[in-house]
Design a protein around this motif. Sequence first.
Motif, PDB file in Angstrom:
ATOM      1  N   PHE A  48       0.845  -1.182   0.000  1.00  0.00           N
ATOM      2  CA  PHE A  48       0.000   0.000   0.000  1.00  0.00           C
ATOM      3  C   PHE A  48       0.879   1.229   0.000  1.00  0.00           C
ATOM      4  CE2 PHE A  48       0.891  -0.651   4.464  1.00  0.00           C
ATOM      5  CZ  PHE A  48       0.936   0.616   5.028  1.00  0.00           C
ATOM      6  N   GLU A  49       0.272   2.352  -0.330  1.00  0.00           N
ATOM      7  CA  GLU A  49       0.990   3.615  -0.360  1.00  0.00           C
ATOM      8  C   GLU A  49       0.465   4.511   0.758  1.00  0.00           C
ATOM      9  OE1 GLU A  49       1.385   7.058  -3.595  1.00  0.00           O
ATOM     10  OE2 GLU A  49       2.122   5.099  -4.254  1.00  0.00           O
ATOM     11  N   SER A  50       1.380   5.096   1.520  1.00  0.00           N
ATOM     12  CA  SER A  50       1.009   6.000   2.603  1.00  0.00           C
ATOM     13  C   SER A  50       0.585   7.346   2.021  1.00  0.00           C
ATOM     14  CB  SER A  50       2.192   6.199   3.556  1.00  0.00           C
ATOM     15  OG  SER A  50       3.190   6.983   2.933  1.00  0.00           O
ATOM     16  N   PRO A  51      -0.088   8.174   2.821  1.00  0.00           N
ATOM     17  CA  PRO A  51      -0.471   9.506   2.337  1.00  0.00           C
ATOM     18  C   PRO A  51       0.733  10.341   1.871  1.00  0.00           C
ATOM     19  CG  PRO A  51      -1.681   8.992   4.327  1.00  0.00           C
ATOM     20  CD  PRO A  51      -0.657   7.902   4.134  1.00  0.00           C
ATOM     21  N   SER A  52       1.911  10.061   2.434  1.00  0.00           N
ATOM     22  CA  SER A  52       3.110  10.806   2.032  1.00  0.00           C
ATOM     23  C   SER A  52       3.734  10.268   0.749  1.00  0.00           C
ATOM     24  CB  SER A  52       4.146  10.787   3.151  1.00  0.00           C
ATOM     25  OG  SER A  52       4.632   9.463   3.339  1.00  0.00           O
ATOM     26  N   GLY A  53       3.189   9.149   0.224  1.00  0.00           N
ATOM     27  CA  GLY A  53       3.688   8.589  -1.022  1.00  0.00           C
ATOM     28  C   GLY A  53       4.671   7.452  -0.861  1.00  0.00           C
ATOM     29  N   SER A  54       4.981   7.067   0.368  1.00  0.00           N
ATOM     30  CA  SER A  54       5.897   5.946   0.593  1.00  0.00           C
ATOM     31  C   SER A  54       5.176   4.628   0.341  1.00  0.00           C
ATOM     32  CB  SER A  54       6.421   5.962   2.024  1.00  0.00           C
ATOM     33  OG  SER A  54       7.179   7.122   2.258  1.00  0.00           O
ATOM     34  N   SER A  55       5.896   3.668  -0.235  1.00  0.00           N
ATOM     35  CA  SER A  55       5.340   2.350  -0.515  1.00  0.00           C
ATOM     36  C   SER A  55       5.700   1.396   0.629  1.00  0.00           C
ATOM     37  CB  SER A  55       5.899   1.826  -1.834  1.00  0.00           C
ATOM     38  OG  SER A  55       5.369   0.559  -2.123  1.00  0.00           O
ATOM     39  N   TYR A  56       4.708   0.659   1.105  1.00  0.00           N
ATOM     40  CA  TYR A  56       4.890  -0.270   2.223  1.00  0.00           C
ATOM     41  C   TYR A  56       4.471  -1.670   1.808  1.00  0.00           C
ATOM     42  CZ  TYR A  56       5.576   3.453   5.634  1.00  0.00           C
ATOM     43  OH  TYR A  56       6.076   4.510   6.346  1.00  0.00           O
ATOM     44  N   LEU A  57       5.104  -2.670   2.409  1.00  0.00           N
ATOM     45  CA  LEU A  57       4.719  -4.062   2.283  1.00  0.00           C
ATOM     46  C   LEU A  57       4.146  -4.480   3.627  1.00  0.00           C
ATOM     47  CD1 LEU A  57       4.689  -6.635   0.565  1.00  0.00           C
ATOM     48  CD2 LEU A  57       6.955  -7.156   1.481  1.00  0.00           C
ATOM     49  N   ALA A  58       2.949  -5.077   3.618  1.00  0.00           N
ATOM     50  CA  ALA A  58       2.273  -5.431   4.866  1.00  0.00           C
ATOM     51  C   ALA A  58       1.904  -6.908   4.882  1.00  0.00           C
ATOM     52  CB  ALA A  58       1.013  -4.595   5.043  1.00  0.00           C
ATOM     53  N   ALA A  59       2.073  -7.526   6.046  1.00  0.00           N
ATOM     54  CA  ALA A  59       1.572  -8.875   6.305  1.00  0.00           C
ATOM     55  C   ALA A  59       0.485  -8.719   7.356  1.00  0.00           C
ATOM     56  CB  ALA A  59       2.697  -9.765   6.824  1.00  0.00           C
TER      57      ALA A  59
END
Length: 92
Positions: A48-59
């Motif tokens: 997913f992408e945070s409001p600041s534009g950073s891309s995250y991987l989540a489990a």
Amino acid sequence: MVIVLDGSGRVIYNADRSFKLKSVAIVMPGFESIGNAMTANQSGMDQFESPSGSSYLAAYAPLPALNVAVAVARNRSELISSAHQWGIAGLG
């Protein structure tokens, strides 16, 4: 980052205390598809992408005994940097 949701998609825990008891779809719009999966008692991995534009991987996975679901996420650029540093996955 750790995110705990109740069955209706409200944030029970997040480091940002202003999120508490608010709909994850409102406070983290990029997390909505993962939040939907969490409230449907599904487990898995997604990005997913945070409001600041950073891309995250989540489990994420449900914790039925507590009637919540938990997601643990890591910034993808930090994850790749760590993997490269340690030579994991042939990146080193």
